[in-house]
Design a protein around this motif. Structure first.
Motif, PDB file in Angstrom:
ATOM      1  N   VAL A  13       0.845  -1.192   0.000  1.00 16.90           N
ATOM      2  CA  VAL A  13       0.000   0.000   0.000  1.00 16.90           C
ATOM      3  C   VAL A  13       0.880   1.242   0.000  1.00 16.90           C
ATOM      4  N   LEU A  14       0.756   2.047  -1.048  1.00 16.41           N
ATOM      5  CA  LEU A  14       1.474   3.317  -1.117  1.00 16.41           C
ATOM      6  C   LEU A  14       0.528   4.415  -0.650  1.00 16.41           C
ATOM      7  N   THR A  15       0.826   4.972   0.520  1.00 17.83           N
ATOM      8  CA  THR A  15      -0.005   6.025   1.099  1.00 17.83           C
ATOM      9  C   THR A  15       0.620   7.377   0.808  1.00 17.83           C
ATOM     10  N   VAL A  16      -0.163   8.251   0.217  1.00 15.31           N
ATOM     11  CA  VAL A  16       0.257   9.608  -0.102  1.00 15.31           C
ATOM     12  C   VAL A  16      -0.531  10.553   0.807  1.00 15.31           C
ATOM     13  N   THR A  17       0.180  11.325   1.606  1.00 16.26           N
ATOM     14  CA  THR A  17      -0.460  12.200   2.580  1.00 16.26           C
ATOM     15  C   THR A  17      -0.200  13.661   2.251  1.00 16.26           C
ATOM     16  N   LEU A  18      -1.272  14.428   2.103  1.00 17.92           N
ATOM     17  CA  LEU A  18      -1.149  15.878   1.975  1.00 17.92           C
ATOM     18  C   LEU A  18      -0.834  16.414   3.361  1.00 17.92           C
ATOM     19  N   ALA A  19       0.322  17.063   3.515  1.00 16.75           N
ATOM     20  CA  ALA A  19       0.795  17.454   4.841  1.00 16.75           C
ATOM     21  C   ALA A  19       1.119  18.943   4.904  1.00 16.75           C
ATOM     22  N   ARG A  20       0.235  19.744   4.342  1.00 15.17           N
ATOM     23  CA  ARG A  20       0.373  21.196   4.420  1.00 15.17           C
ATOM     24  C   ARG A  20      -0.836  21.740   5.203  1.00 15.17           C
ATOM     25  N   ASN A 179     -18.132   5.728  -1.299  1.00 18.79           N
ATOM     26  CA  ASN A 179     -18.578   4.365  -1.004  1.00 18.79           C
ATOM     27  C   ASN A 179     -19.045   4.194   0.429  1.00 18.79           C
ATOM     28  N   ARG A 180     -18.431   4.947   1.340  1.00 21.15           N
ATOM     29  CA  ARG A 180     -18.773   4.866   2.754  1.00 21.15           C
ATOM     30  C   ARG A 180     -18.841   6.277   3.324  1.00 21.15           C
ATOM     31  N   CYS A 181     -19.763   6.495   4.259  1.00 21.22           N
ATOM     32  CA  CYS A 181     -19.887   7.771   4.968  1.00 21.22           C
ATOM     33  C   CYS A 181     -19.963   7.450   6.448  1.00 21.22           C
ATOM     34  N   VAL A 182     -18.977   7.906   7.205  1.00 20.21           N
ATOM     35  CA  VAL A 182     -18.853   7.518   8.603  1.00 20.21           C
ATOM     36  C   VAL A 182     -18.471   8.736   9.444  1.00 20.21           C
ATOM     37  N   PRO A 183     -18.589   8.640  10.768  1.00 17.15           N
ATOM     38  CA  PRO A 183     -18.099   9.734  11.607  1.00 17.15           C
ATOM     39  C   PRO A 183     -16.622  10.013  11.326  1.00 17.15           C
ATOM     40  N   ALA A 184     -16.220  11.270  11.464  1.00 18.39           N
ATOM     41  CA  ALA A 184     -14.866  11.678  11.103  1.00 18.39           C
ATOM     42  C   ALA A 184     -13.795  10.830  11.790  1.00 18.39           C
ATOM     43  N   ALA A 185     -14.039  10.465  13.035  1.00 22.34           N
ATOM     44  CA  ALA A 185     -13.047   9.704  13.793  1.00 22.34           C
ATOM     45  C   ALA A 185     -12.842   8.295  13.241  1.00 22.34           C
ATOM     46  N   GLU A 186     -13.772   7.821  12.405  1.00 21.87           N
ATOM     47  CA  GLU A 186     -13.688   6.457  11.886  1.00 21.87           C
ATOM     48  C   GLU A 186     -13.192   6.383  10.445  1.00 21.87           C
ATOM     49  N   VAL A 187     -12.967   7.532   9.816  1.00 22.13           N
ATOM     50  CA  VAL A 187     -12.634   7.549   8.390  1.00 22.13           C
ATOM     51  C   VAL A 187     -11.392   6.720   8.081  1.00 22.13           C
ATOM     52  N   ASP A 188     -10.303   6.972   8.781  1.00 17.53           N
ATOM     53  CA  ASP A 188      -9.057   6.273   8.477  1.00 17.53           C
ATOM     54  C   ASP A 188      -9.186   4.768   8.699  1.00 17.53           C
ATOM     55  N   ALA A 189      -9.833   4.368   9.767  1.00 22.43           N
ATOM     56  CA  ALA A 189      -9.965   2.940  10.073  1.00 22.43           C
ATOM     57  C   ALA A 189     -10.802   2.233   9.009  1.00 22.43           C
ATOM     58  N   VAL A 190     -11.881   2.855   8.593  1.00 21.59           N
ATOM     59  CA  VAL A 190     -12.729   2.243   7.560  1.00 21.59           C
ATOM     60  C   VAL A 190     -11.982   2.175   6.238  1.00 21.59           C
ATOM     61  N   ALA A 191     -11.285   3.260   5.891  1.00 21.16           N
ATOM     62  CA  ALA A 191     -10.498   3.259   4.653  1.00 21.16           C
ATOM     63  C   ALA A 191      -9.417   2.187   4.706  1.00 21.16           C
ATOM     64  N   ASP A 192      -8.740   2.081   5.837  1.00 20.05           N
ATOM     65  CA  ASP A 192      -7.673   1.084   5.968  1.00 20.05           C
ATOM     66  C   ASP A 192      -8.220  -0.330   5.798  1.00 20.05           C
ATOM     67  N   GLY A 193      -9.432  -0.573   6.302  1.00 20.57           N
ATOM     68  CA  GLY A 193     -10.047  -1.885   6.144  1.00 20.57           C
ATOM     69  C   GLY A 193     -10.320  -2.218   4.691  1.00 20.57           C
ATOM     70  N   LEU A 194     -10.826  -1.247   3.939  1.00 27.18           N
ATOM     71  CA  LEU A 194     -11.078  -1.456   2.519  1.00 27.18           C
ATOM     72  C   LEU A 194      -9.777  -1.658   1.752  1.00 27.18           C
ATOM     73  N   VAL A 195      -8.766  -0.888   2.114  1.00 24.69           N
ATOM     74  CA  VAL A 195      -7.461  -0.997   1.451  1.00 24.69           C
ATOM     75  C   VAL A 195      -6.879  -2.389   1.663  1.00 24.69           C
ATOM     76  N   ALA A 196      -6.971  -2.903   2.869  1.00 30.52           N
ATOM     77  CA  ALA A 196      -6.440  -4.236   3.160  1.00 30.52           C
ATOM     78  C   ALA A 196      -7.129  -5.299   2.308  1.00 30.52           C
ATOM     79  N   LYS A 197      -8.427  -5.140   2.114  1.00 29.50           N
ATOM     80  CA  LYS A 197      -9.161  -6.093   1.270  1.00 29.50           C
ATOM     81  C   LYS A 197      -8.693  -6.015  -0.176  1.00 29.50           C
ATOM     82  N   LEU A 198      -8.498  -4.801  -0.673  1.00 29.80           N
ATOM     83  CA  LEU A 198      -8.027  -4.637  -2.045  1.00 29.80           C
ATOM     84  C   LEU A 198      -6.637  -5.227  -2.226  1.00 29.80           C
TER      85      LEU A 198
END
Length: 258
Positions: A13-20, A179-198
């Motif tokens: 998994v190549l993660t690109v983070t906007l860090a500005r 594809n998914r709409c979740v509370p802000a605190a859960e965004v990364d965890a839900v995305a990470d779960g989908l990424v792992a499946k892919l």
């Protein structure tokens, strides 16, 4: 000063983070060059199975850095197709590996049109997404003039373009932009779960599936046509008025435009 674009490769998994974060992750031409390099790497590096876009701070991205636009606009606007942003857009058009985005806070302009090139999008319920190109007297980009109506229909897409008003994450999900709409605190965890499946799926099968679903040549050709329209507007009196109004925190006056 920290790097405004950070990349990390881990388990395919190549993660690109906007860090500005201090600038709401507004994207400069230098940042576009780094984004292009990362996306090209995702396409060509056999070790990469999934590309992920994330952001630090309270915004996914405030869109293009206005100072960059003013500089290009005052120089005539003709540089647009040669600018790093178009290297990034071309890399998105050609990407046949899965891309995922995790969106919190505001996503403006390219912060939204980028999502049209992602295969899975997780958005926070209270995120605010807008495409205020007309508000800045510009034109759509990133093939969004075709892709956004395909996702949500002409009327909704035209409203987003022409009025530039934000929609929240729940609306973005209902309109097919996520594809998914979740509370802000859960965004990364839900995305990470989908990424792992892919990342666990058959990589060549996924690439062939994505290639069949997208016409990369058509998308890139449209990006170039949009770039010509965008560039001509960028150097127009309308855009100069819009940029001046933006810097002065007032509404633009287009009453004499025609």
């Amino acid at each position: 000063m920290s790097d405004p674009i950070r990349t990390e490769l881990n388990d395919g998994v190549l993660t690109v983070t906007l860090a500005r974060a201090e600038k709401k992750n507004a994207i400069t031409q230098a940042m576009y060059a780094a984004l292009a390099e990362a996306t090209e790497r995702a396409q060509t590096d056999a070790a990469v199975r999934v590309l992920v876009f994330k952001a630090e701070g309270d915004s996914f991205s405030a869109g293009n850095d206005i100072a960059d636009f003013i500089a290009i606009g005052t120089s005539g606007g003709g540089q647009m197709l040669d600018a790093p942003v178009f290297r990034f857009l071309k890399s998105l058009a050609e990407l046949d590996k899965p891309a995922v985005a995790a969106v919190r806070g505001r996503a403006v302009g390219i912060g939204v049109t980028l999502l049209l090139h992602c295969d899975l999008v997780v958005v926070a319920e209270d995120a605010l997404l807008s495409t205020p190109f007309v508000n800045l007297a510009l034109a759509p980009e990133a093939a969004s003039s075709m892709l956004l109506p395909m996702v949500m229909g002409h009327q909704r897409a035209f409203e987003m373009f022409a009025l530039g008003e934000p929609i929240d994450g729940k609306t973005a999900f209902a309109w097919g932009l996520a594809n998914r709409c979740v509370p802000a605190a859960e965004v990364d965890a839900v995305a990470d779960g989908l990424v792992a499946k892919l990342a666990a799926r058959a990589p060549n099968s996924i690439r062939k599936t994505k290639r069949l679903m997208r016409d990369a040549e058509q998308i890139w050709a449209l990006m170039q046509r949009e770039g010509e329209a965008f560039g001509s507007q960028l150097s127009s009196p309308e855009a100069m008025e819009a940029f001046m109004a933006f810097s002065q925190k007032r509404a633009p006056d287009f009453s004499k435009a025609g």
